[in-house]
Design a protein around this motif. Structure first.
Motif, PDB file in Angstrom:
ATOM      1  N   GLY A  58       0.828  -1.189   0.000  1.00 26.32           N
ATOM      2  CA  GLY A  58       0.000   0.000   0.000  1.00 26.32           C
ATOM      3  C   GLY A  58       0.867   1.246   0.000  1.00 26.32           C
ATOM      4  O   GLY A  58       2.066   1.208  -0.323  1.00 26.32           O
ATOM      5  N   ARG A 105      -0.099  -6.134   2.833  1.00 23.40           N
ATOM      6  CA  ARG A 105      -0.888  -6.732   3.914  1.00 23.40           C
ATOM      7  C   ARG A 105      -1.933  -7.686   3.334  1.00 23.40           C
ATOM      8  O   ARG A 105      -2.591  -7.380   2.349  1.00 23.40           O
ATOM      9  CB  ARG A 105      -1.599  -5.656   4.741  1.00 23.40           C
ATOM     10  N   SER A 159      -4.005  -5.623   0.431  1.00 20.34           N
ATOM     11  CA  SER A 159      -3.736  -4.211   0.164  1.00 20.34           C
ATOM     12  C   SER A 159      -3.329  -4.024  -1.292  1.00 20.34           C
ATOM     13  O   SER A 159      -2.815  -4.938  -1.940  1.00 20.34           O
ATOM     14  CB  SER A 159      -2.626  -3.699   1.096  1.00 20.34           C
ATOM     15  N   ASP A 163      -7.729   1.370  -1.417  1.00 19.08           N
ATOM     16  CA  ASP A 163      -6.452   0.834  -0.958  1.00 19.08           C
ATOM     17  C   ASP A 163      -6.520  -0.650  -0.612  1.00 19.08           C
ATOM     18  O   ASP A 163      -5.573  -1.193  -0.029  1.00 19.08           O
ATOM     19  CB  ASP A 163      -5.958   1.606   0.257  1.00 19.08           C
ATOM     20  N   CYS A 164      -7.618  -1.318  -0.919  1.00 18.19           N
ATOM     21  CA  CYS A 164      -7.705  -2.752  -0.617  1.00 18.19           C
ATOM     22  C   CYS A 164      -8.758  -3.403  -1.506  1.00 18.19           C
ATOM     23  O   CYS A 164      -9.741  -2.774  -1.891  1.00 18.19           O
ATOM     24  CB  CYS A 164      -8.009  -2.999   0.853  1.00 18.19           C
TER      25      CYS A 164
END
Length: 577
Positions: free
Chosen positions: A496, A502, A525, A561-562
């Protein structure tokens, strides 16, 4: 006597029905039952007559008080209707209250109690605050008529009985409570409980259990009542009658009758004069004594006989049955030889059944063992075949030069490996019918991480898994969904904004009403500043197909972001038994 006849007589004497019938015929004579029934009927009639007589005498003594309270309730109700139907000034309202007070010499006060316990309209012609009373304040939220005793009236400063009735205006708004009060000594006159009724003590109380007035031959009313008596228990009940002992040790008859049902009740405590009327009861009880003794002797004989002939043998048989159920051990008993023939037959049947059960259980355990061995071998061979296929694919990968073909073969290899993991888990589980999916999920994450991470930086994996046990039919499609989702996470995910890659994997068990549901969340992420290429869409189609097999709710996570997915489905948890 010939041996055959002797054997037949012995068998007959051991029959339980013959023994009990003989003993009860000696103990329970029909004449005793008839005498007991007649005596009991006479006792009930005598008791009913006594109760009716005491209630009638109590009601007669409080009849003047009932009429007086009805008159005052009627006066309060009439005033409440008058004030509610018209809009009177304080002076006009006060004049009405003063006329009512003048026309009823027994009244010591008449007035309108408004919200806040303030009276501006009253027979005294002045405004004053009534002493705080939580119970009266509560009635303003739920208006209803009430009667209570006040040891010191707010207006008269003497003990009074207060009768209040709610007054409503034409639009059904509560104006207040029309309140009239009168001194307590005017309610019950001592002359009414003297003479032939000199042994009676009377007390009146309201629906809250508060004593309104009382009169006794001598001494306080508490000397004539059972200790700890609660008046509230008689409210909203019909006539009550019972015998009780006072704190001084006297036996008295207690009669409770309503004066105004739901509002005011009277309790009469009758002494020895009333008890003399129960002399017929002693005759009835003495009549009951002889058949009762006959019944008692019969029961004692029957119990002893049942214990000796039946119960001790049944208890011994039950003990041996429990031992067999717990330890699978059949123990013989010497006591059974003295038991009736019926119980000996039951014992023989039990021993035969126990032997048959032991043989059947041995056969069943052997069959189950063979089935488990065979089923484990099947899972083991399936797992080996799938691993063999995975190895062949791996060999093929080394011979392929095209990166696209390598990627496709690696994905196919991951799917085969996932299925192999399911069968490996089934092979390792003792039950062979259920799988701890949280353990399998941890293995899948480690497996895909080892292959999919590649040259990327180490992945920060967050695992949060509840212990979840699933059927094999649910495990396989869920494992495939997990493999596809993890593969997509490593393929399209990345560090990220903070530079950390992650991966979050959560497996939760939730209670939804009567149903239990499982929720799987896989989220990775992504860097919003880096363009992510789109794939062929095969993985997504596979995820949808496997989710459909689970009848699951699938939610895609597509944020800045994910990325990831959440899969929720219902299952039945396994019982440890």
């Amino acid at each position: 006597m010939p041996k055959g006849k002797d054997s037949g007589v012995t068998s007959l004497r051991k029959m339980l029905v013959v023994r009990i019938a003989f003993l009860l015929s000696l103990a329970l004579l029909p004449i005793g039952l008839v005498a007991m029934g007649q005596s009991w009927r006479a006792l009930n009639i005598t008791h009913d007559n006594l109760e009716a007589s005491i209630h009638a005498r109590t009601s007669a003594l409080v009849e003047p008080e009932r009429r007086d309270l009805l008159t005052k309730m009627g006066t309060a109700a009439a005033l409440a209707d008058t004030l509610g139907a018209t809009d009177l000034s304080i002076e006009e309202c006060t004049a009405i209250m003063q006329r009512v007070r003048a026309s009823n010499p027994q009244l010591s006060f008449a007035g309108l109690l408004e919200t806040g316990s303030v009276s501006r309209c009253n027979s005294m012609g002045r405004t004053f605050d009534v002493l705080p009373d939580t119970r009266a304040d509560d009635l303003f939220s739920a208006p209803e008529p009430y009667i209570r005793f006040n040891p010191q009236g707010s207006a008269t400063n003497v003990p009074v009985i207060i009768v209040a009735y709610p007054s409503f205006s034409a639009d059904n708004t509560l104006k207040g409570f029309v309140t009239i009060s009168f001194e307590t000594e005017k309610l019950l006159q001592p002359d009414s409980v003297t003479g032939q009724n000199g042994a009676v003590a009377l007390v009146t109380f309201n629906s809250y259990g508060d004593i309104l007035s009382s009169v006794t031959p001598e001494g306080p009313i508490e000397d004539y009542l059972p200790e700890g008596l609660s008046f509230e228990g008689f409210v909203n009940q019909s006539d009550s009658f019972f015998t009780a002992t006072t704190r001084s040790g006297d036996t008295r008859l207690i009669s409770v009758v309503p004066i105004l049902p739901g509002e005011v009740y009277a309790l009469g405590s009758w002494g020895r004069t009333a008890l003399q009327r129960t002399s017929a009861t002693w005759f009835t009880i003495s009549t009951l004594l002889f058949p009762f003794l006959m019944w008692l002797v019969g029961i004692i004989v029957a119990v002893i006989s049942l214990n000796r002939l039946v119960l001790r043998h049944i208890s011994d048989l039950g003990r041996r049955m429990r031992r067999f159920a717990t330890y699978r051990d059949v123990v013989s008993s010497e006591k059974i030889n003295d038991a009736p023939s019926e119980i000996q037959t039951i014992n023989a049947t039990f021993e035969e059944m126990a032997d048959q059960l032991l043989r059947d259980e041995a056969d069943l355990e052997n069959a189950v063992f063979e089935r488990e061995v065979l089923l484990k071998e099947v899972h083991h061979r399936v797992k080996n075949n799938l691993q063999l296929i995975s190895s062949i694919i791996n060999m093929q990968v080394r011979q392929v030069a095209s990166p696209e073909a390598v990627t496709a073969l690696r994905k196919f290899q991951d799917r085969v490996t996932s299925l192999a993991s399911v069968h490996r888990a089934l092979y390792q589980e003792p039950s062979l019918t259920r799988i701890r999916f949280d353990v399998l999920l941890g293995d899948l994450v480690a497996q895909v991480n080892a292959v999919g991470a590649g040259d990327q930086k180490p992945v920060e994996i967050e695992l949060d898994m509840d212990p979840v046990t699933l059927l094999p039919d649910q495990t396989s499609p869920l494992a495939m969904v997990t493999t596809e989702a993890l593969s997509n996470a490593f393929k399209y995910g990345g560090p990220g904004r903070d530079g950390v890659f992650r991966l979050k994997v959560h497996l939760k068990e939730m209670q939804d009403g009567d149903a239990t549901r499982v929720r799987l969340t896989i989220e990775n992420s992504v860097n919003p500043e880096v363009h992510t290429p789109s794939g062929t869409g095969l993985g997504k189609r596979l995820i949808l197909a496997f989710a459909s097999q689970l009848d699951a709710d699938l939610t895609q996570i597509d944020e800045e972001d994910c990325h990831g997915l959440t899969l929720t489905f219902e299952y039945q948890p396994f019982s440890p038994e």
